[in-house]
Scaffold this motif. Structure first.
Motif, PDB file in Angstrom:
ATOM      1  N   GLN A   3       0.853  -1.177   0.000  1.00 28.56           N
ATOM      2  CA  GLN A   3       0.000   0.000   0.000  1.00 28.56           C
ATOM      3  C   GLN A   3       0.891   1.229   0.000  1.00 28.56           C
ATOM      4  O   GLN A   3       2.046   1.187   0.421  1.00 28.56           O
ATOM      5  CB  GLN A   3      -0.915   0.008   1.218  1.00 28.56           C
ATOM      6  CG  GLN A   3      -0.203   0.185   2.546  1.00 28.56           C
ATOM      7  CD  GLN A   3      -1.161   0.064   3.717  1.00 28.56           C
ATOM      8  OE1 GLN A   3      -2.048  -0.780   3.736  1.00 28.56           O
ATOM      9  NE2 GLN A   3      -0.987   0.909   4.711  1.00 28.56           N
ATOM     10  N   GLN A  33      -1.696   4.266  -9.125  1.00 30.29           N
ATOM     11  CA  GLN A  33      -3.031   4.810  -9.379  1.00 30.29           C
ATOM     12  C   GLN A  33      -3.440   5.729  -8.228  1.00 30.29           C
ATOM     13  O   GLN A  33      -3.040   5.522  -7.087  1.00 30.29           O
ATOM     14  CB  GLN A  33      -4.033   3.652  -9.497  1.00 30.29           C
ATOM     15  CG  GLN A  33      -3.641   2.632 -10.563  1.00 30.29           C
ATOM     16  CD  GLN A  33      -4.468   1.369 -10.496  1.00 30.29           C
ATOM     17  OE1 GLN A  33      -5.637   1.392 -10.132  1.00 30.29           O
ATOM     18  NE2 GLN A  33      -3.858   0.245 -10.868  1.00 30.29           N
ATOM     19  N   TYR A  35      -6.914   7.388  -6.417  1.00 31.86           N
ATOM     20  CA  TYR A  35      -8.355   7.257  -6.278  1.00 31.86           C
ATOM     21  C   TYR A  35      -8.877   8.354  -5.363  1.00 31.86           C
ATOM     22  O   TYR A  35      -8.151   8.861  -4.499  1.00 31.86           O
ATOM     23  CB  TYR A  35      -8.726   5.898  -5.668  1.00 31.86           C
ATOM     24  CG  TYR A  35      -8.485   4.715  -6.576  1.00 31.86           C
ATOM     25  CD1 TYR A  35      -7.217   4.159  -6.697  1.00 31.86           C
ATOM     26  CD2 TYR A  35      -9.529   4.145  -7.298  1.00 31.86           C
ATOM     27  CE1 TYR A  35      -6.995   3.064  -7.520  1.00 31.86           C
ATOM     28  CE2 TYR A  35      -9.328   3.052  -8.123  1.00 31.86           C
ATOM     29  CZ  TYR A  35      -8.059   2.515  -8.228  1.00 31.86           C
ATOM     30  OH  TYR A  35      -7.845   1.434  -9.050  1.00 31.86           O
ATOM     31  N   LEU A  43     -14.937   4.280  -4.096  1.00 35.47           N
ATOM     32  CA  LEU A  43     -13.726   4.908  -4.620  1.00 35.47           C
ATOM     33  C   LEU A  43     -13.860   5.118  -6.121  1.00 35.47           C
ATOM     34  O   LEU A  43     -14.422   4.278  -6.828  1.00 35.47           O
ATOM     35  CB  LEU A  43     -12.506   4.033  -4.343  1.00 35.47           C
ATOM     36  CG  LEU A  43     -11.946   4.101  -2.935  1.00 35.47           C
ATOM     37  CD1 LEU A  43     -12.777   3.262  -1.982  1.00 35.47           C
ATOM     38  CD2 LEU A  43     -10.496   3.623  -2.909  1.00 35.47           C
ATOM     39  N   PHE A  88      -6.423   8.620  -2.276  1.00 31.97           N
ATOM     40  CA  PHE A  88      -5.575   7.458  -2.000  1.00 31.97           C
ATOM     41  C   PHE A  88      -4.677   7.161  -3.190  1.00 31.97           C
ATOM     42  O   PHE A  88      -5.125   7.222  -4.336  1.00 31.97           O
ATOM     43  CB  PHE A  88      -6.441   6.210  -1.751  1.00 31.97           C
ATOM     44  CG  PHE A  88      -7.415   6.344  -0.626  1.00 31.97           C
ATOM     45  CD1 PHE A  88      -8.678   6.855  -0.854  1.00 31.97           C
ATOM     46  CD2 PHE A  88      -7.068   5.971   0.655  1.00 31.97           C
ATOM     47  CE1 PHE A  88      -9.595   6.984   0.181  1.00 31.97           C
ATOM     48  CE2 PHE A  88      -7.974   6.096   1.695  1.00 31.97           C
ATOM     49  CZ  PHE A  88      -9.236   6.602   1.462  1.00 31.97           C
ATOM     50  N   GLN A  97      -3.548  -8.312 -10.108  1.00 34.91           N
ATOM     51  CA  GLN A  97      -3.185  -8.384  -8.702  1.00 34.91           C
ATOM     52  C   GLN A  97      -3.831  -7.245  -7.916  1.00 34.91           C
ATOM     53  O   GLN A  97      -3.935  -6.134  -8.409  1.00 34.91           O
ATOM     54  CB  GLN A  97      -1.680  -8.354  -8.546  1.00 34.91           C
ATOM     55  CG  GLN A  97      -1.028  -9.583  -9.158  1.00 34.91           C
ATOM     56  CD  GLN A  97       0.458  -9.629  -8.881  1.00 34.91           C
ATOM     57  OE1 GLN A  97       0.883  -9.632  -7.734  1.00 34.91           O
ATOM     58  NE2 GLN A  97       1.243  -9.664  -9.936  1.00 34.91           N
ATOM     59  N   LYS A  98      -4.208  -7.538  -6.712  1.00 35.09           N
ATOM     60  CA  LYS A  98      -4.983  -6.589  -5.926  1.00 35.09           C
ATOM     61  C   LYS A  98      -4.171  -5.339  -5.650  1.00 35.09           C
ATOM     62  O   LYS A  98      -2.942  -5.359  -5.642  1.00 35.09           O
ATOM     63  CB  LYS A  98      -5.402  -7.219  -4.604  1.00 35.09           C
ATOM     64  CG  LYS A  98      -4.269  -7.421  -3.596  1.00 35.09           C
ATOM     65  CD  LYS A  98      -4.820  -7.940  -2.285  1.00 35.09           C
ATOM     66  CE  LYS A  98      -3.744  -7.913  -1.213  1.00 35.09           C
ATOM     67  NZ  LYS A  98      -2.756  -8.969  -1.394  1.00 35.09           N
ATOM     68  N   VAL A  99      -4.884  -4.242  -5.486  1.00 27.02           N
ATOM     69  CA  VAL A  99      -4.275  -3.041  -4.939  1.00 27.02           C
ATOM     70  C   VAL A  99      -4.792  -2.882  -3.521  1.00 27.02           C
ATOM     71  O   VAL A  99      -5.902  -3.288  -3.196  1.00 27.02           O
ATOM     72  CB  VAL A  99      -4.575  -1.794  -5.787  1.00 27.02           C
ATOM     73  CG1 VAL A  99      -3.920  -1.897  -7.136  1.00 27.02           C
ATOM     74  CG2 VAL A  99      -6.051  -1.545  -5.903  1.00 27.02           C
ATOM     75  N   THR A 100      -3.966  -2.327  -2.685  1.00 22.92           N
ATOM     76  CA  THR A 100      -4.363  -2.070  -1.303  1.00 22.92           C
ATOM     77  C   THR A 100      -4.214  -0.586  -1.027  1.00 22.92           C
ATOM     78  O   THR A 100      -3.456   0.113  -1.702  1.00 22.92           O
ATOM     79  CB  THR A 100      -3.537  -2.892  -0.310  1.00 22.92           C
ATOM     80  OG1 THR A 100      -2.151  -2.652  -0.558  1.00 22.92           O
ATOM     81  CG2 THR A 100      -3.820  -4.366  -0.440  1.00 22.92           C
ATOM     82  N   PHE A 101      -4.954  -0.138  -0.058  1.00 24.92           N
ATOM     83  CA  PHE A 101      -5.073   1.296   0.194  1.00 24.92           C
ATOM     84  C   PHE A 101      -4.594   1.652   1.590  1.00 24.92           C
ATOM     85  O   PHE A 101      -4.807   0.898   2.546  1.00 24.92           O
ATOM     86  CB  PHE A 101      -6.535   1.728   0.018  1.00 24.92           C
ATOM     87  CG  PHE A 101      -7.065   1.488  -1.363  1.00 24.92           C
ATOM     88  CD1 PHE A 101      -7.745   0.322  -1.676  1.00 24.92           C
ATOM     89  CD2 PHE A 101      -6.863   2.426  -2.365  1.00 24.92           C
ATOM     90  CE1 PHE A 101      -8.220   0.094  -2.961  1.00 24.92           C
ATOM     91  CE2 PHE A 101      -7.341   2.205  -3.652  1.00 24.92           C
ATOM     92  CZ  PHE A 101      -8.011   1.039  -3.946  1.00 24.92           C
ATOM     93  N   GLY A 102      -3.960   2.811   1.667  1.00 25.26           N
ATOM     94  CA  GLY A 102      -3.551   3.334   2.952  1.00 25.26           C
ATOM     95  C   GLY A 102      -4.657   4.174   3.561  1.00 25.26           C
ATOM     96  O   GLY A 102      -5.830   4.026   3.216  1.00 25.26           O
TER      97      GLY A 102
END
Lengths: 111, 116
Positions: A3, A33, A35, A43, A88, A97-102
């Motif tokens: 993230q 990316q 968002y 999002l 974000f 593959q997944k993206v993760t968010f902070g």
């Protein structure tokens, strides 16, 4: 996946001013990316910059990417009250593959 | 413009009840995801799904959770026996991306789950 870490956590500006948000990440990426999330909403994808690009524009958005420093910035020019939202960054290995968010940057634009 | 749609927008349930959240991803997308966001916290990845099977799941996605694509359009998240801590906004997302795609995600507006 990893993230991004956004900075600052919160930003308050007057309408018409520019807003700059920064993102740092740790490992190599295919793209990065940005968002936006309005309060209580889903999002929305804003802009994507590939690892071989240094700068990209979309309307009032300008994104930069420095892969040597593993950092990115999002600039919103001539901000409007409607830009009030959380922003974000999502470093992506690409593909499915997944993206993760902070925790994001919470931007408040005061009319 | 194509969009991801989710139903219901809000569901209130009693602890221990089963809940099914539904999503209709964008029609030509191939990869599907569920994320959740507890109020005031960050958006957390739950599970990804491709070719009728789970690609990846997080620690949150335990045996109480399951996903299914029962037909060519719907993508569902089931919580078998809800707990208070399952109260959150659940987001469905989809992407067209293949192996060399960019992975740009399209999110639905979310389903708010309240467990009493």
């Amino acid at each position: 996946s990893q993230q991004g870490e956004e900075d600052p956590q919160a930003l308050s500006i007057q309408e018409g001013e520019n807003a700059t948000m920064n993102c740092s990440y740790k490992t190599s990426i295919n793209n990065l990316q940005w968002y936006r999330q309005n309060s209580g909403r889903g999002l929305v994808h804003l802009i994507l910059i590939r690892s071989n690009e240094r700068e990209k524009h979309s309307g009032r958005l300008r994104v930069t990417l420095d892969t040597s420093k593993k950092s990115s910035s999002l600039l919103i020019t001539a901000s409007r009250a409607a830009d009030t939202a959380s922003y974000f960054c999502a470093p992506s290995p690409g593909g499915y593959q997944k993206v993760t968010f902070g925790t994001g940057t919470k931007l408040q634009v005061i009319p | 413009e194509p969009e991801v749609t989710q139903t219901p927008s809000h569901q209130v349930t009693q602890m221990g009840q089963e809940v099914i959240l539904r999503c209709v991803p964008i029609s030509n997308h191939l990869y599907f995801y569920w994320y959740r966001q507890i109020l005031g916290q960050k958006v957390e990845f739950l599970v990804s799904f491709y070719n009728n099977e789970i690609s990846e799941k997080s620690e949150i996605f335990d045996d109480q959770f399951s996903v299914e694509r029962p037909d060519g359009s719907n993508f569902t998240l089931k919580i078998r026996s809800t707990k208070l801590e399952d109260s959150a906004m659940y987001f469905c997302a989809s992407t067209l991306a293949g192996g060399y795609g960019t992975g740009e995600l399209f999110f639905g507006e979310g389903s708010r789950l309240t467990v009493l």
